[in-house]
Motif scaffolding. Sequence first.
Motif, PDB file in Angstrom:
ATOM      1  N   LEU A  33      15.777   9.886  -2.468  1.00 10.64           N
ATOM      2  CA  LEU A  33      16.857  10.428  -3.143  1.00 10.64           C
ATOM      3  C   LEU A  33      18.298   9.393  -2.781  1.00 10.64           C
ATOM      4  O   LEU A  33      17.648   7.399  -3.117  1.00 10.64           O
ATOM      5  N   SER A  34      18.969   9.289  -3.476  1.00 10.42           N
ATOM      6  CA  SER A  34      20.098   8.181  -2.936  1.00 10.42           C
ATOM      7  C   SER A  34      21.367   8.040  -2.335  1.00 10.42           C
ATOM      8  O   SER A  34      22.021   8.768  -2.277  1.00 10.42           O
ATOM      9  N   LYS A  35      21.243   6.556  -2.009  1.00  7.94           N
ATOM     10  CA  LYS A  35      22.556   6.202  -1.062  1.00  7.94           C
ATOM     11  C   LYS A  35      23.490   6.144  -1.631  1.00  7.94           C
ATOM     12  O   LYS A  35      23.773   6.264  -2.547  1.00  7.94           O
ATOM     13  N   SER A  36      24.975   5.210  -1.063  1.00 10.01           N
ATOM     14  CA  SER A  36      25.616   5.499  -1.057  1.00 10.01           C
ATOM     15  C   SER A  36      25.787   4.272  -2.438  1.00 10.01           C
ATOM     16  O   SER A  36      26.869   4.367  -3.131  1.00 10.01           O
ATOM     17  N   ASP A  37      24.873   3.329  -1.781  1.00 10.61           N
ATOM     18  CA  ASP A  37      24.852   2.053  -2.999  1.00 10.61           C
ATOM     19  C   ASP A  37      23.900   1.887  -3.727  1.00 10.61           C
ATOM     20  O   ASP A  37      23.375   1.161  -5.004  1.00 10.61           O
ATOM     21  N   ALA A  38      23.655   3.555  -4.265  1.00 12.52           N
ATOM     22  CA  ALA A  38      22.741   3.906  -5.264  1.00 12.52           C
ATOM     23  C   ALA A  38      21.010   3.854  -5.315  1.00 12.52           C
ATOM     24  O   ALA A  38      20.339   3.531  -6.309  1.00 12.52           O
ATOM     25  N   SER A  39      20.737   2.787  -4.519  1.00 12.57           N
ATOM     26  CA  SER A  39      19.270   2.551  -4.366  1.00 12.57           C
ATOM     27  C   SER A  39      18.335   3.027  -3.830  1.00 12.57           C
ATOM     28  O   SER A  39      18.780   3.794  -2.968  1.00 12.57           O
ATOM     29  N   PRO A  40      17.110   3.170  -4.697  1.00 10.93           N
ATOM     30  CA  PRO A  40      16.965   4.263  -3.965  1.00 10.93           C
ATOM     31  C   PRO A  40      16.418   4.120  -2.255  1.00 10.93           C
ATOM     32  O   PRO A  40      15.856   3.291  -1.973  1.00 10.93           O
ATOM     33  N   VAL A  41      15.869   5.716  -1.956  1.00 12.68           N
ATOM     34  CA  VAL A  41      15.270   5.307  -0.282  1.00 12.68           C
ATOM     35  C   VAL A  41      14.065   5.810   0.090  1.00 12.68           C
ATOM     36  O   VAL A  41      14.249   7.628  -1.012  1.00 12.68           O
ATOM     37  N   THR A  42      13.183   6.236   0.402  1.00 12.22           N
ATOM     38  CA  THR A  42      12.243   6.879   0.645  1.00 12.22           C
ATOM     39  C   THR A  42      11.370   7.594   2.125  1.00 12.22           C
ATOM     40  O   THR A  42      12.225   7.304   2.483  1.00 12.22           O
ATOM     41  N   ILE A  43      11.086   8.196   1.821  1.00 11.27           N
ATOM     42  CA  ILE A  43      10.448   8.844   3.106  1.00 11.27           C
ATOM     43  C   ILE A  43       9.648   7.857   3.423  1.00 11.27           C
ATOM     44  O   ILE A  43       9.707   7.642   4.723  1.00 11.27           O
ATOM     45  N   GLY A  44       9.019   6.170   2.828  1.00 12.28           N
ATOM     46  CA  GLY A  44       8.015   5.676   3.849  1.00 12.28           C
ATOM     47  C   GLY A  44       9.451   5.011   4.755  1.00 12.28           C
ATOM     48  O   GLY A  44       8.977   4.351   5.450  1.00 12.28           O
ATOM     49  N   ASP A  45      10.639   4.377   4.065  1.00 13.88           N
ATOM     50  CA  ASP A  45      11.397   3.961   4.464  1.00 13.88           C
ATOM     51  C   ASP A  45      11.605   4.273   6.251  1.00 13.88           C
ATOM     52  O   ASP A  45      12.198   4.028   7.190  1.00 13.88           O
ATOM     53  N   PHE A  46      12.142   5.779   6.363  1.00 15.56           N
ATOM     54  CA  PHE A  46      12.312   6.387   7.573  1.00 15.56           C
ATOM     55  C   PHE A  46      11.627   6.052   8.733  1.00 15.56           C
ATOM     56  O   PHE A  46      11.644   5.513   9.701  1.00 15.56           O
ATOM     57  N   GLY A  47      10.281   7.117   8.121  1.00 14.00           N
ATOM     58  CA  GLY A  47       8.986   6.381   8.997  1.00 14.00           C
ATOM     59  C   GLY A  47       8.704   5.117   9.305  1.00 14.00           C
ATOM     60  O   GLY A  47       8.400   5.495  10.635  1.00 14.00           O
ATOM     61  N   ALA A  48       8.764   3.942   8.578  1.00 17.96           N
ATOM     62  CA  ALA A  48       8.680   2.921   8.675  1.00 17.96           C
ATOM     63  C   ALA A  48       9.445   2.395  10.148  1.00 17.96           C
ATOM     64  O   ALA A  48       8.949   1.817  10.690  1.00 17.96           O
ATOM     65  N   GLN A  49      10.746   3.024   9.615  1.00 21.05           N
ATOM     66  CA  GLN A  49      11.740   2.412  10.484  1.00 21.05           C
ATOM     67  C   GLN A  49      11.386   2.753  11.725  1.00 21.05           C
ATOM     68  O   GLN A  49      11.626   2.295  12.717  1.00 21.05           O
ATOM     69  N   ALA A  50      11.248   4.244  12.355  1.00 20.63           N
ATOM     70  CA  ALA A  50      11.041   5.093  12.805  1.00 20.63           C
ATOM     71  C   ALA A  50       9.973   4.735  13.803  1.00 20.63           C
ATOM     72  O   ALA A  50       9.914   4.131  15.133  1.00 20.63           O
TER      73      ALA A  50
END
Length: 347
Positions: A33-50
């Motif tokens: 999905l796109s964040k406000s800064d237009a860089s892509p985010v993945t489920i990997g980002d969220f899962g790894a951070q958690a």
Amino acid sequence: MSYQQELNIALLAVQRASLLTKKVFHSHTKGTLSKSDASPVTIGDFGAQALIISALQHAFASDEIVAEEEAKDLRENEGLRTTVWDLVKEVRLRDDAAEEQIGGGVKNADIMMDIIDKGNSKGGAHGRIWALDPIDGTKGFLRGGQYAVCLALMVDGDVKVGVLGCPNLPVDDSAPLDSKVGENATDEEGMGVIFAAVQGQGATSRPLTEGALAKPQKIAMKSVSDISAATFCESVEAGHSSHSDQSQIAQKLGITKPSAKYGSIARGAGDVYLRLPVRKDYQEKIWDHAAGDLIVREAGGEVTDAEGNRLDFSKGRTLAANKGVVAAPEAVHQEVLDAVKSVLRNK
């Protein structure tokens, strides 16, 4: 302090997060999905951070954390939230060794989102603060190339522990690298390396494994007597670093061979890494550089900004006091820095 507990927790957490990103990497749908800064985010980002913040909170409850992501998109997107939570559960269940040592604080999707949002520290020059980038190189991750899970501990603004999980790098420290290495890698190829360092104790690498940590081995930057024979490393994203400036610098130094970045030069598979500002007001994020800075320095390299100043991680969430990054073996760092200054001075 030896920081051995911090190193062990960081290694286990980064390994577990790297396994999650690797699973996402090999899936067909990466949930972008796109964040406000237009860089892509993945489920990997969220899962790894958690997973990583959960481990840090379990072991070091009073430590602060500076992390890239926030859970706003998960709170607003039930499908994405469910996908991330299912992945986090699966990785925890598969990784008994880490679960026993670093705890299972992520007990449901709501707690998972709260944990992700604990990465909201403003950073600074006082106390114990962790810097976390769950996936450094998200666009490379989406393309099927190189990326890293980055974690570092800063104490009073000084980096003490650094860990980089690189799931698509070859395990062999002597393997030749180019910009295409690991592209569209599969699990069967045995890719995956974890780099680590503690201030004053040198740097190591070890294979990425499931379960217990693999045995580490010492790494060091190779000796470079002829700078023209060096391997040149840069960010592949034009939005991250000025490719035109870097091309001119490489030409001045006579360097023609491309490669990957921090982990590669620390293990001696590369030599020079440059990240030059794309605009005057651009500030690097501390989570992109804290771990790599320490690992390269502990492997015998030198890391400064484009003016020759040490990177200052005490100014908040960004390297507000620095412009650009220049990493190279100590013996040739000044030569590289002189070329950088020459090119930037003529702009």
